[in-house]
Design a protein around this motif. Sequence first.
Motif, mmCIF file in Angstrom:
data_model
loop_
_atom_site.group_PDB
_atom_site.id
_atom_site.type_symbol
_atom_site.label_atom_id
_atom_site.label_comp_id
_atom_site.label_asym_id
_atom_site.label_seq_id
_atom_site.Cartn_x
_atom_site.Cartn_y
_atom_site.Cartn_z
ATOM 1 N N VAL A 52 44.564 38.329 48.961
ATOM 2 C CA VAL A 52 44.535 39.691 48.834
ATOM 3 C C VAL A 52 43.258 40.555 48.821
ATOM 4 O O VAL A 52 42.604 40.204 47.927
ATOM 5 N N VAL A 53 43.225 41.378 49.826
ATOM 6 C CA VAL A 53 41.936 41.877 49.890
ATOM 7 C C VAL A 53 42.058 43.360 49.584
ATOM 8 O O VAL A 53 42.917 44.196 49.706
ATOM 9 N N VAL A 54 41.345 43.570 48.546
ATOM 10 C CA VAL A 54 41.250 45.074 47.577
ATOM 11 C C VAL A 54 39.853 45.732 47.673
ATOM 12 O O VAL A 54 38.814 45.291 48.120
ATOM 13 N N SER A 55 39.918 47.091 47.326
ATOM 14 C CA SER A 55 38.664 47.741 47.406
ATOM 15 C C SER A 55 37.783 47.432 46.008
ATOM 16 O O SER A 55 36.547 47.636 46.166
ATOM 17 N N ASP A 56 38.519 47.161 45.268
ATOM 18 C CA ASP A 56 37.750 47.038 43.839
ATOM 19 C C ASP A 56 38.410 45.847 42.932
ATOM 20 O O ASP A 56 39.702 46.060 42.682
ATOM 21 N N THR A 57 37.765 44.914 42.743
ATOM 22 C CA THR A 57 38.397 43.700 42.180
ATOM 23 C C THR A 57 38.639 43.652 40.474
ATOM 24 O O THR A 57 39.157 43.058 40.160
ATOM 25 N N ARG A 58 37.583 44.509 40.265
ATOM 26 C CA ARG A 58 37.695 44.827 38.369
ATOM 27 C C ARG A 58 38.763 45.412 38.395
ATOM 28 O O ARG A 58 39.537 45.220 37.291
ATOM 29 N N ARG A 59 39.028 46.589 39.081
ATOM 30 C CA ARG A 59 40.464 47.362 38.827
ATOM 31 C C ARG A 59 41.459 46.608 38.931
ATOM 32 O O ARG A 59 42.705 46.545 38.422
#
Length: 498
Positions: free
Chosen positions: A84-91
């Motif tokens: 899954v590609v997301v813009s913010d891995t910390r969130r």
Amino acid sequence: MPDRTLPALLERLGHIGIARFTGSQSISLTSAPTHDSRHVAPGGIFVAIRGFRTDGAAYAAEAVEHGAALLVAERDLHAAVPTVVVSDTRRALAELAAWWEGDPAESLLTIGVTGTDGKTTTSTLLATALTAVGLPSGLLTTAITRVGGIEAVVDGSHTTPEAPELQHLLRRIASSGDKAAVIEATSHGLELARVGGMAFAAGLVTNVTVDHLDLHGTVEAYRAAKLRLVDQIRWSAASRAAGLEPILVLPIGDATEPLFAAAAASAGVRVAHFGMLPDGRVVINGEPYALELQLPGRYNLANAAAALTLVAAWGLPLEVARAAVEAEPGPPGRSQLIADGQPFSIIIDFAHNGHAMRNAVEMARSLCAQGGRLLVVAGAAGERDPRRRPEIGAALAAADRIWITEDHPRSESSDAIAAAILTGISAVLGVATAAGRTQIIHERRAAIHSALHEARPGDVVLLAGKGHEQTIERNGQVEAWDEVGVVREALATLGYPR
């Protein structure tokens, strides 16, 4: 039991935006999400966080070898398992951790406590107050945890734990029967989304000066990190059931109070205030009160007022909470008094920046007997904002005798750290006077022994910087440490066994 299927996961990550999904959706998720490839279990979720020193994406293959069924990253990793590609891995990690544990913060009155100083003590006092008024409260701080009324000292020198550990602890608190949870929300925890993915029923700000610029870079960025707390204060299932509205508790007169008040107004969050009066009384939700605490120092009165202000603002029984707070000895390593029959006072405190050190020195000075001296043992951490060091020195200049020693030197030169602290002392006292009052003993045990051997009846010895911490980090090695144990060891040599 939470829905731990892939469609449910994708729906949850939709809150922060999903760029794309690659791979088969026919997967089984059976282990908790983690950002540490070494902790991935079969059927687990590996979140590749881009850290300060390394990129978690470099460990994706290792995570797959350990059995990861799904990767979450900020780019396609072309791995053998779905991504899954997301813009913010910390969130993403925060959302997934809360989702995996079934959103325990929703079933608790979860309160976030932030600020530069006093977070641990205020959190502890608040948990005690809420428990006294019928809301048994779990506690997650950098010094101690309470789960189901059982207290444990935190092992290590870290701030807010990463989201998976924090959410797992919240689940334990909820499962224990506790009705509330008080969380120390550090600037690291807020900036790095460790406390993300959940609602706070209330928030509390102790004070905001300046710290952790090694992470945040600027004062403005540090304040912005603290302000993130306001974004998470909202109604939860537990607060709706209890009829307790979202509240933000703020200090009267703090320079950042208008910033937080404006943010709260924009978010529709009610504000309540605490403060101190010149005569030593406190202001609790706008009303003056006199408190008699077990904890010494004016700033601990402010910490207690902050905790009791939330109790009062929520309309809970204030006098019951007040009695409990007055009887609370406080967390270990925070204004902790050691009395083993010696004719001088010993205080262990976590003060590790200029503002906190000034408060600690002022508090310790107030406990000196007439004619008694203030002796202070303190250092500064390596690999942290070097601007702290002369500020700590300037605060130490108010003592009669000073021992500069190690804190966590880590990879830095102890000589260089001590020299920077001495510069701050010299800037206040002058070079000659500073040299006459100051001794540099890098080995902390030896410094403590030296100070206690010099102490006379009526003196106060303040040991600052380590507090509850159980380790000293030096040149890549981690040494076990027990400040209280070393104190009692030194006292025994003086003939004061416990």
